[in-house]
Design an enzyme around this catalytic site. Sequence first.
Site, PDB file in Angstrom:
ATOM      1  N   GLU A  73       8.470   2.459  -5.172  1.00  0.00           N
ATOM      2  CA  GLU A  73       8.318   2.194  -3.999  1.00  0.00           C
ATOM      3  C   GLU A  73       8.422   3.478  -2.946  1.00  0.00           C
ATOM      4  O   GLU A  73       8.921   4.696  -3.453  1.00  0.00           O
ATOM      5  CB  GLU A  73       9.742   1.224  -3.546  1.00  0.00           C
ATOM      6  CG  GLU A  73       9.251  -0.179  -3.484  1.00  0.00           C
ATOM      7  CD  GLU A  73       8.368  -0.570  -2.642  1.00  0.00           C
ATOM      8  OE1 GLU A  73       7.486   0.256  -1.878  1.00  0.00           O
ATOM      9  OE2 GLU A  73       8.233  -1.827  -2.121  1.00  0.00           O
TER      10      GLU A  73
ATOM     11  N   LYS B  56       0.730  -1.193   0.058  1.00  0.00           N
ATOM     12  CA  LYS B  56       0.077   0.163  -0.081  1.00  0.00           C
ATOM     13  C   LYS B  56       0.729   1.218  -0.028  1.00  0.00           C
ATOM     14  O   LYS B  56       0.486   2.303  -0.506  1.00  0.00           O
ATOM     15  CB  LYS B  56      -0.898   0.019   1.218  1.00  0.00           C
ATOM     16  CG  LYS B  56      -2.024  -1.165   1.422  1.00  0.00           C
ATOM     17  CD  LYS B  56      -2.702  -0.848   2.660  1.00  0.00           C
ATOM     18  CE  LYS B  56      -3.396  -2.236   3.135  1.00  0.00           C
ATOM     19  NZ  LYS B  56      -4.131  -1.717   4.576  1.00  0.00           N
TER      20      LYS B  56
ATOM     21  N   ASP C 221      13.888  -0.776   2.989  1.00  0.00           N
ATOM     22  CA  ASP C 221      14.478  -0.679   4.352  1.00  0.00           C
ATOM     23  C   ASP C 221      15.506  -1.918   4.267  1.00  0.00           C
ATOM     24  O   ASP C 221      16.836  -1.529   4.228  1.00  0.00           O
ATOM     25  CB  ASP C 221      13.190  -1.008   5.227  1.00  0.00           C
ATOM     26  CG  ASP C 221      13.665  -0.926   6.688  1.00  0.00           C
ATOM     27  OD1 ASP C 221      14.702  -0.785   7.017  1.00  0.00           O
ATOM     28  OD2 ASP C 221      12.774  -1.196   7.314  1.00  0.00           O
TER      29      ASP C 221
HETATM   30  C1  PRP Z   1       6.807  -1.395   3.421  1.00  0.00           C
HETATM   31  C2  PRP Z   1       7.336  -0.615   2.135  1.00  0.00           C
HETATM   32  C3  PRP Z   1       8.112  -1.469   1.206  1.00  0.00           C
HETATM   33  C4  PRP Z   1       8.737  -2.356   2.242  1.00  0.00           C
HETATM   34  C5  PRP Z   1      10.264  -2.062   2.341  1.00  0.00           C
HETATM   35  O1  PRP Z   1       5.931  -1.988   3.103  1.00  0.00           O
HETATM   36  O2  PRP Z   1       6.295  -0.034   1.216  1.00  0.00           O
HETATM   37  O3  PRP Z   1       7.081  -2.200   0.154  1.00  0.00           O
HETATM   38  O4  PRP Z   1       8.206  -2.131   3.444  1.00  0.00           O
HETATM   39  O5  PRP Z   1      10.669  -2.932   3.349  1.00  0.00           O
HETATM   40  P1  PRP Z   1      12.093  -4.036   3.086  1.00  0.00           P
HETATM   41  O6  PRP Z   1      12.931  -3.072   2.266  1.00  0.00           O
HETATM   42  O7  PRP Z   1      12.570  -4.147   4.214  1.00  0.00           O
HETATM   43  O8  PRP Z   1      11.406  -5.172   2.395  1.00  0.00           O
HETATM   44  P2  PRP Z   1       4.827  -2.861   3.961  1.00  0.00           P
HETATM   45  O9  PRP Z   1       5.469  -4.367   4.325  1.00  0.00           O
HETATM   46  O10 PRP Z   1       5.126  -2.152   5.533  1.00  0.00           O
HETATM   47  O11 PRP Z   1       3.584  -2.852   3.566  1.00  0.00           O
HETATM   48  P3  PRP Z   1       2.708  -1.543   3.123  1.00  0.00           P
HETATM   49  O12 PRP Z   1       3.392  -0.859   2.055  1.00  0.00           O
HETATM   50  O13 PRP Z   1       1.398  -2.326   2.496  1.00  0.00           O
HETATM   51  O14 PRP Z   1       2.415  -0.905   4.305  1.00  0.00           O
END
Ligand code: PRP
Length: 181
Positions: free
Chosen positions: A102, A46, A106
């Site tokens: 994105e 999202k 992270d």
């Molecule tokens: C967040 C963000 C990225 C991901 C990055 O999504 O939107 O897609 O984390 O993290 P990483 O580099 O450690 O993989 P989240 O899983 O929080 O879902 P959301 O976007 O639906 O809130």
Amino acid sequence: MTDLHPDIERILISEEDIQQRVAEIAAEIDRDYKDAGQVVLIGILKGAFIFTADLSRKIHVPHSVDFMSISSYGDTAESIGAVRLILDLRKPIVDKHVIVVEDIVDTGHTMNYLYQTLMGRGPASLKTCSLFKKNRDRLDVPLDYVGFDLPDVWVVGYGLDYADTHRTLPYIAELKKEVYS
Ligand code: PRP
């Protein structure tokens, strides 16, 4: 001065600075794709829904927008880094110029999964764009367009959430530690 939500420690990046950087990234994309014909932006739900909407409205080269939704499996030792496809694209991307959009990179596991998965579908080109990246160790994923580095604290706003709240704040803010600890 607007009153901050009680969960917020401080604002890290203002609405004006975000909007200016989004415009700069859009201008970079316009330059890089001026001869590409058609570009496909893939927003990752999202978190990237707000950035994708703002970016796409600032890009002038012909483009379409599609979405994918990705979720991490959990936080047990075995599942760290495992991601799962919740919602796939409407249309194939074979022979298309694709940019993954994105909100934040992270650990890099999500972008790594997206890059591998989308490369396997035969696009004409594939680039990655993230408005934010955390200052921390991460997988070595290709990042072509990046807006801001963020400290390794819990951040919310501009699509980023805490338990699905605070996504619609127009700025990026640090959450108070007592909210999530
Ligand atoms: C967040 C963000 C990225 C991901 C990055 O999504 O939107 O897609 O984390 O993290 P990483 O580099 O450690 O993989 P989240 O899983 O929080 O879902 P959301 O976007 O639906 O809130």
